[in-house]
Design a protein around this motif. Sequence first.
Motif, short mmCIF file in Angstrom:
data_model
loop_
_atom_site.label_atom_id
_atom_site.label_comp_id
_atom_site.label_asym_id
_atom_site.label_seq_id
_atom_site.Cartn_x
_atom_site.Cartn_y
_atom_site.Cartn_z
N ARG A 465 -1.66 -14.69 44.35
CA ARG A 465 -0.59 -15.70 44.18
C ARG A 465 0.74 -15.02 43.88
NH1 ARG A 465 -0.97 -21.40 44.67
NH2 ARG A 465 1.06 -21.46 43.66
N ASN A 466 0.72 -14.06 42.97
CA ASN A 466 1.96 -13.34 42.64
C ASN A 466 2.53 -12.65 43.88
OD1 ASN A 466 2.07 -14.02 39.98
ND2 ASN A 466 1.20 -12.10 39.20
N ALA A 467 1.63 -12.04 44.66
CA ALA A 467 2.07 -11.32 45.86
C ALA A 467 2.74 -12.30 46.84
CB ALA A 467 0.88 -10.62 46.50
N VAL A 468 2.08 -13.45 47.04
CA VAL A 468 2.65 -14.46 47.95
C VAL A 468 4.02 -14.90 47.43
CG1 VAL A 468 2.35 -16.83 48.77
CG2 VAL A 468 0.41 -15.26 48.80
N GLU A 469 4.10 -15.12 46.11
CA GLU A 469 5.38 -15.54 45.52
C GLU A 469 6.45 -14.45 45.68
OE1 GLU A 469 3.21 -18.50 42.32
OE2 GLU A 469 4.12 -16.65 41.57
N ALA A 470 6.01 -13.17 45.57
CA ALA A 470 6.95 -12.06 45.70
C ALA A 470 7.47 -11.94 47.14
CB ALA A 470 6.29 -10.76 45.26
N THR A 517 9.61 -13.85 35.23
CA THR A 517 10.98 -13.83 35.77
C THR A 517 11.17 -15.03 36.70
OG1 THR A 517 10.18 -12.36 37.48
CG2 THR A 517 11.29 -11.32 35.61
N LYS A 518 10.13 -15.90 36.74
CA LYS A 518 10.20 -17.02 37.67
C LYS A 518 10.63 -18.29 36.94
CE LYS A 518 6.41 -14.80 39.97
NZ LYS A 518 4.97 -14.73 40.07
N LYS A 519 11.31 -19.14 37.69
CA LYS A 519 11.82 -20.39 37.11
C LYS A 519 10.70 -21.22 36.51
CE LYS A 519 15.94 -22.29 39.09
NZ LYS A 519 16.32 -22.84 40.38
N LEU A 524 1.59 -16.13 32.43
CA LEU A 524 0.22 -15.98 31.92
C LEU A 524 -0.72 -15.27 32.88
CD1 LEU A 524 -0.54 -19.37 30.15
CD2 LEU A 524 -0.28 -17.14 29.10
N GLY A 525 -0.45 -15.35 34.18
CA GLY A 525 -1.38 -14.84 35.19
C GLY A 525 -1.83 -13.41 34.93
N LEU A 526 -0.85 -12.49 34.74
CA LEU A 526 -1.22 -11.09 34.56
C LEU A 526 -1.88 -10.85 33.19
CD1 LEU A 526 1.78 -9.15 36.21
CD2 LEU A 526 -0.57 -9.42 37.05
MG LIG Z 1 1.68 -15.36 38.36
#
Ligand SMILES: [Mg+2]
Length: 560
Positions: A465-470, A517-519, A524-526
């Motif tokens: 999910r983080n990768a997709v968001e990045a 750093t996201k709006k 919590l994910g990491l």
């Molecule tokens: Mg995340």
Amino acid sequence: MRDLSSPKEKSSSLNPIHLLLVEDEESHAVLIQRVLQKHPSRQPFHVTIAGSLQEAREHLRTAVPDLAIIDIHLPDGSGIELLTAETGTPSFPIIAMTSHGDEKIAVKAMKAGALDYVVKSEAAFNDISHVVERALRQWHEMSERKRAEKELRTQAKQLMTLSHISHQILSGREVKALMREAVSLTARTLKIIKGAKVLELLPDHKTLLLRAGTGRWSSLVGQTIAVADQDPLIRHVLASDEVVFVEDLRTDKRFGGSSLLFERYGYISGIGLPLSSREDCLGILLACSEQPWLPNNNDISFLQSVANTLAVTLEGKRTAARMRRLQNDLLQANQFSTLDEFGAVLAHEVNQPITAIINYLRACQQIIMSAKEPTLQTILELMDKGVGEAERAASIIHHLRESAQTGETVRGYENLNTTVYDASQLALGEAVDGDIVVNFELSPRLPPLYINKIQIQQVVFNLVRNAVEALAGAGEKSLTIKTASTQNHTVEVQVQDMGPGVDSLYQDKIFKRRFSTKKAGMGLGLAISHSIIKTHRGDLWVSTTPGGGATFHFTLPVTS
Ligand SMILES: [Mg+2]
Ligand SMILES: Nc1ncnc2c1ncn2[C@@H]1O[C@H](COP(=O)(O)OP(=O)(O)OP(=O)(O)O)[C@@H](O)[C@H]1O
């Protein structure tokens, strides 16, 4: 040989002083004997007269006198022979008697171990009782000094033993080795002890584990001896928490003449000392002998110190084990330090499946509403996916609850590739808008891993999910998901993206809770993923993808 008891001796209840008078000249012997009889000493003299070396030797074979007066000139040899016949130092005081002019011989006699000498004369005979008394006193003092010296030597030896054991503790020696050393040093320091052992009282307070043993017990070390109730000596020590001695088991009424521990191994006397900590009795130190034995105060205080040292060691070992357990519990519980945290984690992890369910249901609504073609098959597929997501949400909630309550999660042997693939598909799911290129490089030769599948899926899900968001604003929208066996019996998973990468300013912070750093990020994910990987005894870290972007790695141990 004549046995001459004084009249005083016959009427006295005091123990007589046994005196051997070796004198061939009868008139001298009678005179000396008479002087001694008249002497107003507290104890009477019991005088045995021997007229030759031969007679003296015969007497000494059967009795040890309290003192001997020996004439150096005897018909069958020199009285000095009697002195030198004694090995080393004589075991009783000896007064040598010489004739006038024989002083040199007197010196020789003194060198051979005589305590004093008299030169024969009437005056000397009249004074003989004083000489005897002085010699007896001197002998007594010498014996006392020797005894005290011996005791001091024993104490010094015991102190050295104790300091050796304490040193071992301070240098952090392994508990087992330390116990072994303590019993063997105890047996070496107290010669009478033929078997010493340390028994640890197990937490059930019923069974005893033999931690170390010398003598006939050494072969049983590591075995549990269920005797807390059976053996009377151990029962006494545990019940009273005090030192218990058995001087002779065969006659000691308290034990009814029997003790399994002793009899089976041929010991008949012994001492049991409790290994007491501040709160509890942790075990027993036993020291046994094959002869009747009553330890003296020195022996007891020495054994007591060994027992105290062993108790401290055992208590330390238990405390360390407790601390390790606590640390582990904390690590497990760390996932949710407060109820608030639990709620946040729950929201974070369940949010995605619920969003997915809503999307699937909306899609179904739209299909039905537009009703161009009643594609029942499509609706069924969408509903199937919805059910799958609802089940995943239920499972996440179930595992979170389990983990919060017990600090433990259920694990099983799982196929890591399937786990990674399924979780990645879920994370990519509706997020992939078509322009992200996803590569799976899954190693075909991975062993099954002992993991909690749902938790590892959560980790993969969070990373993907983080990768997709990045990749949202990135030019090259590519994502690679890899699995591989690495050295040291671990398997590594990588989630590689070509996004902006992690700013070096944040490298240390991203695994902390609430850092985002996201709006709309919860941060919590990491943190959750890190904690899950830690409880699986693995590692999670980030590196820079060659050519830009971030690569998240995690490892898991391969257990046999
Ligand atoms: Mg995340
Ligand atoms: N693949 C990535 N590329 C760049 N930065 C990343 C990447 N993954 C995580 N980060 C950084 O780490 C931060 C923490 O990530 P984490 O997943 O813990 O929280 P989040 O994504 O911000 O919010 P959420 O808790 O909803 O997942 C992110 O806000 C982001 O700054």
